[in-house]
Enzyme design. Structure first.
Site, PDB file in Angstrom:
ATOM      1  N   THR A   7       3.064  75.486  70.489  1.00 48.40           N
ATOM      2  CA  THR A   7       2.064  74.631  71.166  1.00 48.40           C
ATOM      3  C   THR A   7       0.668  74.626  70.111  1.00 48.40           C
ATOM      4  O   THR A   7      -0.019  73.375  70.354  1.00 48.40           O
ATOM      5  CB  THR A   7       1.620  75.008  72.445  1.00 48.40           C
ATOM      6  OG1 THR A   7       2.974  75.265  73.314  1.00 48.40           O
ATOM      7  CG2 THR A   7       0.565  74.256  73.331  1.00 48.40           C
TER       8      THR A   7
ATOM      9  N   TYR B 185      10.819  86.019  70.656  1.00 51.54           N
ATOM     10  CA  TYR B 185      10.729  84.793  71.316  1.00 51.54           C
ATOM     11  C   TYR B 185      12.239  84.281  70.836  1.00 51.54           C
ATOM     12  O   TYR B 185      12.522  84.106  69.805  1.00 51.54           O
ATOM     13  CB  TYR B 185       9.662  83.967  70.188  1.00 51.54           C
ATOM     14  CG  TYR B 185       9.513  82.551  70.684  1.00 51.54           C
ATOM     15  CD1 TYR B 185      10.200  82.032  71.861  1.00 51.54           C
ATOM     16  CD2 TYR B 185       8.859  81.727  70.000  1.00 51.54           C
ATOM     17  CE1 TYR B 185       9.857  80.478  72.017  1.00 51.54           C
ATOM     18  CE2 TYR B 185       8.505  80.386  70.189  1.00 51.54           C
ATOM     19  CZ  TYR B 185       9.208  79.813  71.579  1.00 51.54           C
ATOM     20  OH  TYR B 185       9.121  78.507  71.888  1.00 51.54           O
TER      21      TYR B 185
ATOM     22  N   LYS C 106      10.087  86.335  75.331  1.00 53.53           N
ATOM     23  CA  LYS C 106       9.860  85.000  75.610  1.00 53.53           C
ATOM     24  C   LYS C 106      11.211  84.315  75.525  1.00 53.53           C
ATOM     25  O   LYS C 106      11.764  83.962  74.596  1.00 53.53           O
ATOM     26  CB  LYS C 106       8.680  84.175  74.666  1.00 53.53           C
ATOM     27  CG  LYS C 106       8.610  82.872  75.161  1.00 53.53           C
ATOM     28  CD  LYS C 106       7.507  81.979  74.244  1.00 53.53           C
ATOM     29  CE  LYS C 106       7.285  80.655  74.942  1.00 53.53           C
ATOM     30  NZ  LYS C 106       6.551  79.671  74.029  1.00 53.53           N
TER      31      LYS C 106
END
Length: 274
Positions: free
Chosen positions: A46, A119, A147
């Protein structure tokens, strides 16, 4: 470090000249922590890290570390000063297989100055991992969480949450699936959508954790359309467009190869952001 609740992977705002708007980033970081977020993530997808210079990346981490220190909040990001844990991507593109991924994280955990949050985002890395492999990774010393962003509410997530490894936090990385994953026992989420309606995402997480099923279901159903609208075009274009429309960042700009959000995507997201 306990990984529970809402972590916000911060955007990188740009000013009218195209430079990183560090004052806007600092204000935004304070806002989401004041609204109840547990912590922040620096330079996740992001934050457009591949489009930033090394100096800009260092500046982003410094700003977010300063804000987190002021709030006594954890910062997940690249290892460095002020970072509490490192968000570590499953090796992309090379597809080393489950044993190769395990060997990679074994070596990384041994050398990292901070604990690791894995992740797992196979549609970006090209490397699927089943629940058994994830459980082996979770058993590594100094791997403290994941995540999980497979793009689905899948059998591996359900299996992992049915018997979670001790001391290992399962964090939703797909905003749309936050509520069902919390219902299954997730500790929280790393949620780009929580730039907006931060307090409601926090309330959703707390409702599931406290057993307030009525409130949890109501909030989950209400927030899912917002997440869907914010990810209707490549992240973080729509989020930035909404934040700019709300006067919280100076421009909606993204850097190539991303393109700005369309007017239709912005309008749809604004309808759900109030």
């Amino acid at each position: 470090m306990e990984l529970t609740g809402v972590f916000v992977p911060m955007i990188t705002p740009f000013d009218e000249s195209g430079a990183v708007a560090f004052p806007a980033l600092e204000r935004l970081a304070h806002e989401v922590l004041d609204a109840g977020a547990t912590g922040l993530v620096a330079l996740g997808t992001t934050g457009e890290p591949s489009a930033l210079t090394a100096g800009e990346r260092d500046g982003v981490v410094a700003v977010l570390a300063r804000v987190c220190a002021a709030h006594a909040a954890p910062l997940i990001g690249p290892p460095g000063e002020g970072v509490t844990a490192a968000l570590s991507l499953v090796p992309p593109f090379v597809r080393p297989g489950p044993d190769g991924v395990l060997a990679h994280f074994t070596a990384l955990a041994a050398s990292s100055p901070v604990p690791l949050v894995v992740y797992h985002v196979p549609h970006r890395t090209g490397q699927p991992l089943d629940a058994g492999t994830l459980r082996r990774i979770a058993g590594l010393d100094r791997v403290i969480g994941i995540k999980y962003a497979t793009g689905a509410l899948d059998a591996d997530a359900i299996a992992l949450l049915a018997d979670p490894p001790p001391g290992f936090a399962f964090l939703s990385g797909d905003d749309l699936f936050l509520s069902p994953l919390l219902a299954l026992g997730a500790a929280g989420g790393i949620l780009a959508s929580a730039h907006l309606a931060t307090d409601r995402f926090v309330a959703l997480t707390r409702a599931w954790h406290s057993g307030d099923l009525g409130a949890a279901r109501k909030l989950g159903h209400a927030l899912a359309p917002l997440s869907a609208a914010l990810f209707a075009e490549p992240n973080p274009a729509v989020i930035k467009a909404v934040l700019h429309a709300q006067g919280r960042i100076p421009t909606p700009s993204v850097r190539l190869p991303l393109l700005p959000a369309s007017a239709a995507a912005l309008d749809a997201a604004l309808r759900h952001a109030t």
